[in-house]
Scaffold this motif. Structure first.
Motif, short mmCIF file in Angstrom:
data_model
loop_
_atom_site.label_atom_id
_atom_site.label_comp_id
_atom_site.label_asym_id
_atom_site.label_seq_id
_atom_site.Cartn_x
_atom_site.Cartn_y
_atom_site.Cartn_z
N LYS A 78 38.56 34.29 24.59
CA LYS A 78 37.96 33.39 23.59
C LYS A 78 39.04 32.43 23.13
CE LYS A 78 38.62 36.75 19.86
NZ LYS A 78 39.56 37.57 20.59
N PRO A 79 38.65 31.30 22.52
CA PRO A 79 39.66 30.35 22.04
C PRO A 79 40.69 31.05 21.15
CG PRO A 79 37.49 29.37 21.92
CD PRO A 79 37.29 30.82 22.28
N GLY A 80 41.95 30.71 21.39
CA GLY A 80 43.05 31.30 20.63
C GLY A 80 43.74 32.46 21.33
N ASP A 81 43.08 33.05 22.32
CA ASP A 81 43.70 34.17 23.06
C ASP A 81 44.89 33.67 23.87
OD1 ASP A 81 41.76 35.86 22.09
OD2 ASP A 81 40.72 36.13 24.00
N GLU A 82 45.93 34.47 23.93
CA GLU A 82 47.08 34.21 24.80
C GLU A 82 46.82 34.89 26.13
OE1 GLU A 82 49.93 32.46 24.32
OE2 GLU A 82 49.47 31.90 22.25
N VAL A 83 47.05 34.19 27.23
CA VAL A 83 46.85 34.76 28.56
C VAL A 83 48.11 34.56 29.39
CG1 VAL A 83 44.35 34.47 28.59
CG2 VAL A 83 45.79 32.64 29.45
N GLY A 84 48.29 35.44 30.34
CA GLY A 84 49.41 35.34 31.27
C GLY A 84 48.93 34.81 32.61
N LEU A 85 49.86 34.53 33.49
CA LEU A 85 49.56 34.10 34.83
C LEU A 85 48.68 35.14 35.52
CD1 LEU A 85 50.06 32.19 37.26
CD2 LEU A 85 52.08 33.57 37.76
N ASN A 86 47.58 34.71 36.11
CA ASN A 86 46.65 35.55 36.85
C ASN A 86 45.84 36.53 36.00
OD1 ASN A 86 47.21 34.34 39.35
ND2 ASN A 86 48.96 35.69 39.68
N ASP A 87 45.82 36.36 34.68
CA ASP A 87 44.93 37.18 33.86
C ASP A 87 43.50 36.74 34.12
OD1 ASP A 87 47.04 38.50 32.72
OD2 ASP A 87 46.87 37.55 30.74
N THR A 88 42.56 37.70 34.16
CA THR A 88 41.15 37.38 34.38
C THR A 88 40.58 36.70 33.14
OG1 THR A 88 40.85 39.20 35.92
CG2 THR A 88 38.87 38.33 34.88
N LEU A 89 39.99 35.53 33.35
CA LEU A 89 39.37 34.78 32.25
C LEU A 89 37.87 35.05 32.18
CD1 LEU A 89 41.16 31.37 32.85
CD2 LEU A 89 41.87 33.25 31.35
N LEU A 90 37.24 35.10 33.35
CA LEU A 90 35.81 35.37 33.41
C LEU A 90 35.46 35.84 34.80
CD1 LEU A 90 34.31 32.68 34.92
CD2 LEU A 90 35.01 31.69 32.77
N VAL A 91 34.22 36.33 34.95
CA VAL A 91 33.74 36.83 36.24
C VAL A 91 32.49 36.06 36.60
CG1 VAL A 91 32.89 38.84 37.51
CG2 VAL A 91 34.71 39.12 35.81
N LEU A 92 32.46 35.54 37.85
CA LEU A 92 31.31 34.82 38.37
C LEU A 92 30.61 35.67 39.42
CD1 LEU A 92 32.86 31.30 39.08
CD2 LEU A 92 31.43 31.95 37.15
N GLU A 93 29.31 35.46 39.55
CA GLU A 93 28.57 36.07 40.65
C GLU A 93 28.08 34.95 41.55
OE1 GLU A 93 24.93 39.14 41.48
OE2 GLU A 93 24.68 37.68 39.89
N ALA A 94 28.38 35.07 42.84
CA ALA A 94 27.92 34.09 43.83
C ALA A 94 27.52 34.86 45.08
CB ALA A 94 29.03 33.10 44.15
N MET A 95 26.31 34.67 45.54
CA MET A 95 25.78 35.35 46.72
C MET A 95 25.96 36.87 46.63
SD MET A 95 26.66 32.63 49.76
CE MET A 95 28.37 33.06 49.84
N LYS A 96 25.62 37.41 45.47
CA LYS A 96 25.65 38.85 45.20
C LYS A 96 27.07 39.45 45.25
CE LYS A 96 20.97 39.55 46.41
NZ LYS A 96 20.07 40.16 45.55
N MET A 97 28.08 38.58 45.13
CA MET A 97 29.46 39.06 45.07
C MET A 97 30.08 38.60 43.77
SD MET A 97 30.72 38.37 48.99
CE MET A 97 32.39 38.33 48.47
N GLU A 98 30.89 39.46 43.19
CA GLU A 98 31.57 39.12 41.94
C GLU A 98 32.96 38.56 42.26
OE1 GLU A 98 31.58 42.38 39.18
OE2 GLU A 98 29.41 42.63 39.32
N SER A 99 33.31 37.49 41.56
CA SER A 99 34.62 36.87 41.73
C SER A 99 35.26 36.68 40.37
CB SER A 99 34.49 35.49 42.40
OG SER A 99 33.91 35.59 43.65
N ALA A 100 36.46 37.23 40.21
CA ALA A 100 37.19 37.04 38.97
C ALA A 100 37.88 35.68 39.02
CB ALA A 100 38.22 38.15 38.79
N VAL A 101 37.79 34.93 37.93
CA VAL A 101 38.49 33.65 37.82
C VAL A 101 39.72 33.93 36.97
CG1 VAL A 101 38.39 31.28 37.01
CG2 VAL A 101 36.36 32.34 38.03
#
Length: 130
Positions: A78-101
């Motif tokens: 959420k806004p204000g959160d600190e994240v590191g390199l390669n931390d998962t921000l969200l998860v998408l579903e495309a063609m019945k597969m989940e992809s972490a962004v």
């Protein structure tokens, strides 16, 4: 031994040599499609098209873009959160597969531009880092 093989609706007459001496089942009835002459090779299928390269997750300007078109399954920041390199921000579903962004760099979340359940396009900005 001569056989007729049908590939994608085209019949081909082929000559087969049995090497191990095992008994061979009787061939199936020939298809009505025209057969290629014996000794000619079956046409090779064209190679499958190469998939288009997914857009880069990081826009270089703090924008995190969707690598594929899909649906937002979950958002882990959420806004204000600190994240590191390669931390998962969200998860998408495309063609019945989940992809972490993942985050392309360390930083602070400035803005989350999507919600759970949203449909997104490839290259669409999902999150801005500040």
């Amino acid at each position: 031994m001569r056989l007729r093989i049908t590939v994608e609706g085209k019949a081909y007459d082929v000559e087969v040599e049995v090497l191990d001496g095992a008994p061979v089942a009787a061939p199936l009835p020939a298809a009505s499609a025209p057969a290629a002459p014996i000794g000619s090779a079956a046409p090779s299928a064209p190679p499958p098209p190469k998939p288009a390269a997914a857009p880069s997750a990081g826009g270089g300007d703090g924008e995190v873009r969707s690598p594929v078109a899909g649906t937002v399954l979950s958002i882990t920041v959420k806004p204000g959160d600190e994240v590191g390199l390669n931390d998962t921000l969200l998860v998408l579903e495309a063609m019945k597969m989940e992809s972490a962004v993942a985050s392309p760099s360390a930083g602070k979340i400035a803005e989350v531009l999507v919600s759970t359940g949203d449909t997104v396009a490839a290259g669409q900005v999902l999150v801005r880092l500040g």
